[in-house]
Design an enzyme around this catalytic site. Structure first.
Site, short mmCIF file in Angstrom:
data_model
loop_
_atom_site.label_atom_id
_atom_site.label_comp_id
_atom_site.label_asym_id
_atom_site.label_seq_id
_atom_site.Cartn_x
_atom_site.Cartn_y
_atom_site.Cartn_z
N LYS B 80 -99.25 -44.83 -10.83
CA LYS B 80 -98.98 -44.06 -9.61
C LYS B 80 -99.10 -42.56 -9.88
CE LYS B 80 -95.65 -43.64 -5.76
NZ LYS B 80 -94.32 -44.02 -5.24
N SER B 155 -94.33 -46.08 -0.43
CA SER B 155 -95.29 -45.06 -0.80
C SER B 155 -96.27 -45.50 -1.89
CB SER B 155 -94.58 -43.80 -1.27
OG SER B 155 -93.86 -44.04 -2.47
N SER B 179 -90.20 -48.15 -1.86
CA SER B 179 -91.61 -47.82 -2.11
C SER B 179 -92.31 -48.70 -3.15
CB SER B 179 -91.74 -46.36 -2.54
OG SER B 179 -91.63 -45.53 -1.42
#
Lengths: 99, 509
Positions: B80, B155, B179
């Site tokens: 990420k 997210s 997320s």
């Protein structure tokens, strides 16, 4: 009744250091009003005698030994700077005209 | 297309360790898959082929030199873009950090490298991890491999999309309000939020520091456990890191047994506002647990309904403080520095141009909640609600070993549907937020496909996730239950849920 006025939103933008245009302020004012009205529900259940929780787990201060350790060399620390001069961050003037 | 991209991380590491496949071959297969499908999926913000192959070669060299490799050595991973990486750009999905090269690695990054994982690239995300769809990424949304017109969650939606599209067997994420679990649920894969403090926040670009928790994505529960173990554990560089051993998550994933376990069904996390197709799969999963020998009881957590409003005061408050560091002075974007404007004017112009709409909304909401005159009524009350939610968990865990709920109220929604309707978007995290506020660990495992609703079929045929929550530092329990559900359902289905996803068309290379 609105939870927050357009003027208050403009003030918040200044506090938040966000130079927002008029259209953006109009749009945000309506949305923030809706969000603030919704989150105000927390006031329904939180009585005075309930202690606040700021953190998921109980914590006390964590200290490390006070010893010299390697740190970033200047060229790395300045590597992402928008502007640098003489091994320093170069910044716009910090005092206003009236100062 | 190579078969290597369909294998689990554990299988790939076994092939590399035994010499049946080299880490370079494994990396190449995944790079080819990325080249073939990422034009449609857009899971990655940055992939540097040469750097990937160099990492893989280093693993092969370590093996050739006789070094004993870790259980994930040579396995590719999508990382990420919120974790700093000294050799790759790190943007957190924001224009304000476009092209930024951090001078240091996050602890999670360093541990991935030490474990011999091969970082394929940086995964797309909602800007500063604020969102539930990746539509808030400054670099365009990722797409759900099950249906490219729908969101992959957020997210950490680039991470979930990469794993569900077989671009990587593993991915990292961060979970502040859901997320990791929400994107895992809507893409039909496994995602885990560890106990807060169980994984290091050092080098994670901060959103809400009292909630941010790095965790794993994988296609199997065991793979998630292996990754969890690889990057977790005490970090002296993070003052909120827990100085205790990592719970035995891998052992628990292998055990996959719930006989005698007390499972609490959270009464408040179902009902109105939940898609019927989601509730049907959820109820079946609860029945399944019972048939596997778990003792299922209904448990009430009366304050969970207040978790969402409390979160949308606490998280924005922390964000307004954390994001003050983006001041156009030391790194990142600077706009309007023309020699006449003051630092404060440049700062305000830069932030207005560099931040997207959702980030601005949250900064202003947090600034409001923390301002004098409103602090007690909003931030203060939200912190009290946080206490009530912790107490709900404590009371529940006196009766049961784990709690279960749907991971999300609905399946993946269409891109654009909630993009400018913040309250609708926030509801995606309805079931996941309580665990963040209390710091407890939670997993999402696939539990089937929602049937089309009678109303018109919206969101049918798409994955549903089962959420399992456990007490602080009992992360092993969520793996134990998750693995038991996975095993029983895969026996029933004759394979993983993801095998039912449509094949993506591969672009010619």
């Amino acid at each position: 009744m609105t939870a927050i006025t357009r003027d208050e939103v403009a003030h918040l933008a200044r506090l938040s250091r966000l130079a927002l245009g008029e259209d953006e302020l109009d749009h945000l004012a309506a949305q923030l009003d809706q969000i603030i009205s919704a989150v105000a529900r927390v006031q329904e259940v939180a009585a005075q005698d309930i202690p606040p929780t700021s953190h998921a787990l109980p914590l006390s201060n964590v200290y490390r030994a006070d010893e010299v350790r390697p740190s970033l060399p200047p060229e790395q620390a300045l590597g992402g700077a928008p502007a640098a001069e003489e091994q320093r961050f170069r910044v716009p003037r910090i005092l206003g005209e009236e100062a | 297309m190579s078969d290597l991209t369909r294998k689990t991380a554990a299988e790939l590491a076994g092939l590399v360790a035994s010499g049946e496949a080299s880490a370079v071959e494994v990396a190449r297969a995944h790079l080819e898959r990325v080249a073939a499908v990422d034009g449609q999926v857009h899971a990655f913000l940055h992939v540097d082929e040469e750097a990937v192959l160099a990492q893989a070669r280093a693993v092969d060299e370590r093996r050739a030199a006789g070094e004993r490799l870790g259980p994930l050595a040579g396995v590719p991973i999508a990382h990420k873009d919120v974790f700093t990486t000294a050799d790759m750009p790190t943007t957190a999905g924001s224009k304000i950090l476009e092209g930024w090269r951090p001078p240091y690695d996050a602890t999670v990054t360093a541990r991935l490298r030490a474990a011999g994982l091969v970082i394929l690239g940086k995964a797309n995300m909602d800007e500063f991890a604020m969102g539930s769809s990746t539509e808030n990424s400054a670099f365009g949304p990722s797409r759900n491999p099950w249906d490219l017109t729908r969101v992959p969650g957020g997210s950490s939606g680039g991470s979930s999309a990469a794993v569900a599209a077989y671009e990587a067997p593993l991915a990292t994420g961060t979970d502040t309000g859901g997320s990791i679990r929400q994107p895992a649920a809507v893409t039909g894969i496994v995602g885990v939020k560890p106990t807060y403090g169980g994984s290091s926040r050092y080098g994670v670009i901060a959103f809400a520091s009292s909630l941010d928790t790095p965790g794993p994505f994988a296609r199997t529960v065991l793979d998630a456990a292996l990754l969890h173990e690889a990057f977790s554990g005490h970090d002296p560089m993070d003052s909120t890191s827990i100085d205790a051993p990592v719970p035995p998550v891998v052992e628990a994933a292998r055990r996959a047994d719930v006989a005698g376990l007390r499972v609490g069904v959270v009464k408040e996390l179902a009902g109105d506002g939940y898609q019927p197709g989601v509730l049907a799969r959820y109820r079946e999963a609860v029945e399944l647990l019972e048939s596997l020998g778990a003792k299922v009881v209904e448990v009430s957590c009366p304050h969970f309904g207040y978790a969402l409003p409390a979160y949308y005061l606490i998280a924005p408050s922390e964000c307004s403080s954390n994001l003050a560091r983006f001041d156009a002075m030391r790194y990142g974007l600077r706009v309007g520095d023309d020699g006449t404007r003051s630092a404060e004017e440049v700062m305000a112009l830069t932030r207005a141009q560099g931040f997207g709409a959702e980030v601005k909304r949250r900064i202003m909401l947090g600034t409001y909640a923390l301002s004098s005159g409103y602090y007690d009524a909003y931030y203060g009350k939200a912190q009290q609600v946080r206490t009530l939610i912790k107490r709900d968990f404590e009371a529940a865990f006196e009766q049961v070993d784990v709690l279960v709920s749907p991971t999300t109220p609905t399946t993946a929604f269409p891109i654009g549907e909630r993009a400018d309707d913040p309250m609708a978007m926030y509801l995606a995290d309805l079931c996941t937020i309580p665990a963040n506020l209390a710091g407890v660990p939670a997993i999402s495992v696939p539990c089937g496909l929602a049937e089309p609703d009678a109303a018109g079929g919206e969101g049918g045929g798409l994955p549903v996730g089962l959420q399992v929550m456990a007490p602080v530092l009992a992360d092993d329990r969520v793996y134990r239950v998750g693995a038991a559900v996975e095993k029983a359902l895969e026996d029933r289905w004759g394979g993983p849920l993801l095998a039912k996803a449509p094949e993506l068309a591969e672009a010619a290379q």
